[in-house]
Design an enzyme around this catalytic site. Structure first.
Site, PDB file in Angstrom:
ATOM      1  N   ASP A 195       0.850  -1.178   0.000  1.00 39.14           N
ATOM      2  CA  ASP A 195       0.000   0.000   0.000  1.00 39.14           C
ATOM      3  C   ASP A 195       0.892   1.237   0.000  1.00 39.14           C
ATOM      4  O   ASP A 195       1.116   1.878   1.038  1.00 39.14           O
ATOM      5  CB  ASP A 195      -0.903  -0.015   1.233  1.00 39.14           C
ATOM      6  CG  ASP A 195      -2.031   1.000   1.144  1.00 39.14           C
ATOM      7  OD1 ASP A 195      -2.332   1.451   0.032  1.00 39.14           O
ATOM      8  OD2 ASP A 195      -2.622   1.324   2.194  1.00 39.14           O
TER       9      ASP A 195
ATOM     10  N   GLU B   4      -6.673   5.113  -8.595  1.00 34.22           N
ATOM     11  CA  GLU B   4      -7.950   5.618  -8.084  1.00 34.22           C
ATOM     12  C   GLU B   4      -8.526   6.752  -8.918  1.00 34.22           C
ATOM     13  O   GLU B   4      -7.818   7.669  -9.353  1.00 34.22           O
ATOM     14  CB  GLU B   4      -7.759   6.095  -6.638  1.00 34.22           C
ATOM     15  CG  GLU B   4      -9.049   6.422  -5.931  1.00 34.22           C
ATOM     16  CD  GLU B   4      -8.938   6.268  -4.425  1.00 34.22           C
ATOM     17  OE1 GLU B   4      -9.840   6.757  -3.725  1.00 34.22           O
ATOM     18  OE2 GLU B   4      -7.964   5.660  -3.949  1.00 34.22           O
TER      19      GLU B   4
ATOM     20  N   LYS C  99      -9.827   2.008  -8.853  1.00 31.84           N
ATOM     21  CA  LYS C  99     -10.377   2.191  -7.512  1.00 31.84           C
ATOM     22  C   LYS C  99     -11.513   3.213  -7.533  1.00 31.84           C
ATOM     23  O   LYS C  99     -11.364   4.314  -8.049  1.00 31.84           O
ATOM     24  CB  LYS C  99      -9.286   2.664  -6.541  1.00 31.84           C
ATOM     25  CG  LYS C  99      -8.272   1.594  -6.199  1.00 31.84           C
ATOM     26  CD  LYS C  99      -7.222   2.101  -5.224  1.00 31.84           C
ATOM     27  CE  LYS C  99      -7.769   2.230  -3.826  1.00 31.84           C
ATOM     28  NZ  LYS C  99      -6.695   2.589  -2.846  1.00 31.84           N
TER      29      LYS C  99
ATOM     30  N   THR D 202     -13.143   0.866  -2.881  1.00 28.01           N
ATOM     31  CA  THR D 202     -12.429   1.325  -1.696  1.00 28.01           C
ATOM     32  C   THR D 202     -13.361   2.087  -0.760  1.00 28.01           C
ATOM     33  O   THR D 202     -14.540   2.274  -1.043  1.00 28.01           O
ATOM     34  CB  THR D 202     -11.229   2.199  -2.113  1.00 28.01           C
ATOM     35  OG1 THR D 202     -10.414   2.465  -0.981  1.00 28.01           O
ATOM     36  CG2 THR D 202     -11.684   3.499  -2.751  1.00 28.01           C
TER      37      THR D 202
ATOM     38  N   PHE E 175     -11.790  -1.321   5.141  1.00 30.95           N
ATOM     39  CA  PHE E 175     -10.753  -0.608   5.889  1.00 30.95           C
ATOM     40  C   PHE E 175     -10.752  -1.034   7.358  1.00 30.95           C
ATOM     41  O   PHE E 175     -11.590  -0.586   8.141  1.00 30.95           O
ATOM     42  CB  PHE E 175     -10.987   0.898   5.776  1.00 30.95           C
ATOM     43  CG  PHE E 175     -10.457   1.506   4.505  1.00 30.95           C
ATOM     44  CD1 PHE E 175     -10.449   0.791   3.322  1.00 30.95           C
ATOM     45  CD2 PHE E 175      -9.985   2.802   4.489  1.00 30.95           C
ATOM     46  CE1 PHE E 175      -9.962   1.347   2.144  1.00 30.95           C
ATOM     47  CE2 PHE E 175      -9.495   3.376   3.322  1.00 30.95           C
ATOM     48  CZ  PHE E 175      -9.484   2.650   2.148  1.00 30.95           C
TER      49      PHE E 175
END
Length: 432
Positions: A122, A201, A237, A262, A284
């Protein structure tokens, strides 16, 4: 250049500090020396299927750079004991006499985790990706903003700005094109260092506009394809709003574009994503725990009671029990305990800091999530239309607050990045 060594003797020793060492007697151009090699996963490539007799003489080639210290000290027949980093060397015979239990203890938690879960980095930092060798990598506006400020990556920023200016149009359009190009440029560099996929993203400010998210995603994919990267190596994303999930549905079904949903915090979001048949979701973990620590009396959690771990476990079990094709990638970890508690999850995306901790940790990792356990769970299959989704998500105060907060934070970092780009773009136009 390689220097020939003739190995005369080798033996395994177990030192009081619980570190294994190889003591190797070698002859270098007729001069004998003793080299002590610490045996762990950072210094040696372990191979267990080699049947070399323990005491047989062996001739081998070692890269001269790896033993420079030893060579420079072996002069006038001086016998040297030294430590040598042999990460790049092949010693297939080293592990032949080590028991399976000892071998497991010598493996890092990170290497053990990779047996059960696809490990994803990440980060937008190429050096970190190269160091920990993940299968995939994820980025987001916050990570790209941080990386774009590093001197090592200024050439990518400069190239993106030149691209945006060359495309023409109003300033806002030039900045948008620069942003897309910059995100893709980072993705292209990352793909050079991983065998799998990179997640790129879509602007979080589009989170409630399905059509704009689809259009932006297709533009990003087009930039990758122009650079020779097939869309199968890219995950788009999208925020897990209702609109984002429907954008994911359209991208997957109509355009064959794989999506990573996400900012996912609720079970309702997870169910809607599975029914939309998106490729992957990123619940998350750490941000869920953050909310509970801030809004309840409990200020610390063991891994097994961590609300984020419990949430991802429920989602994983639901997906596997009912054979959804969407896979689960736990994200946003606060500590290695959360990571270990989700060993066995399809994928886990982990920050470089925690990857470093796991690489130095030699505790035993066992899979906590399995398809077999999921199939045995007493879970009812759930279907959600838009009205059901909005109500059930709304009933989860934590998820509502963290989703909106996450969108705001990603949007804020995108604005910061745009501001930086505008300043640099102005300097370029003014010939500075």
């Amino acid at each position: 250049m390689h220097v020939p060594y003739n190995m005369h003797k080798r033996s395994m020793n177990y030192f009081p500090d619980k570190t294994f060492y190889w003591s190797i007697q070698v002859a270098v151009r007729g001069v004998r020396a003793s080299i002590v090699l610490p045996l762990d996963e950072s210094n040696v490539l372990l191979q267990t299927d080699f049947k070399q007799p323990t005491c047989a003489p062996l001739s081998l080639q070692l890269p001269s750079a790896a033993v420079h210290t030893a060579l420079s000290s072996i002069q006038n027949s001086v016998c040297l004991t030294c430590f040598v980093n042999i990460k790049a060397l092949l010693f297939p015979f080293i592990m032949c006499s080590v028991s399976p239990d000892k071998r497991r203890k010598m493996e890092s938690a990170l290497e053990q985790l990779k047996k059960y879960t696809v490990v994803v980095a990440d980060t937008g930092d190429f050096n970190a990706i190269e160091e920990y060798k993940p299968q995939d990598a994820t980025t987001n506006p916050s990570l790209i903003l941080a990386a774009a400020k590093m001197a090592a990556y200024q050439h990518l920023v400069d190239q993106a700005i030149k691209y945006g200016i060359a495309k023409g149009g109003p300033e806002e359009e030039q900045v948008t094109n620069t942003m897309d190009k910059l995100f893709v440029s980072f993705g292209l560099e990352i793909l050079k260092k991983i065998p799998g996929r990179v997640s790129t993203e879509v602007d979080a400010r589009l989170s409630y506009d399905k059509d704009e998210m689809v259009a932006r995603a297709l533009r990003i994919i087009a930039l990758y394809e122009e650079a020779g990267i097939k869309k199968d190596r890219v995950l788009i994303k999208l925020s897990s709003t209702w609109e984002g999930i429907q954008a994911g549905r359209e991208l997957e079904k109509t355009h064959g574009v794989h999506c990573n949903m996400t900012l996912l915090f609720s079970f309702a979001q997870a169910v809607a994503c599975a029914e939309a048949k998106v490729t992957l979701i990123s619940p998350f973990v750490g941000r869920i725990m953050d909310w509970y620590k801030e809004n309840t009396a409990q200020k610390s959690y063991e891994a097994h009671e961590d609300p984020g771990v419990i949430s991802v476990t429920k989602i994983y079990n639901h997906y596997k029990k009912y054979d959804y094709t969407t896979v689960v990638m736990g994200a946003s970890f606060r500590n290695t305990g959360e990571v270990k508690a989700l060993a066995g999850c399809d994928l886990l995306t982990i920050s470089p800091g925690l990857l470093g901790e796991l690489s130095k940790d030699h505790s035993t990792i066992t899979p906590m999530l399995t398809v077999q356990k999921a199939k045995a769970c007493d879970l009812e299959k759930v279907h959600l239309d838009e009205k059901d989704f909005r109500w059930q998500h709304n009933e989860d105060r934590m998820a509502v607050e963290k989703l909106s907060d996450g969108i705001r934070k990603f949007a804020a970092d995108a604005i910061k990045l745009e501001t930086m780009i505008k300043e640099k773009m102005l300097n370029v136009k003014n010939g500075q």
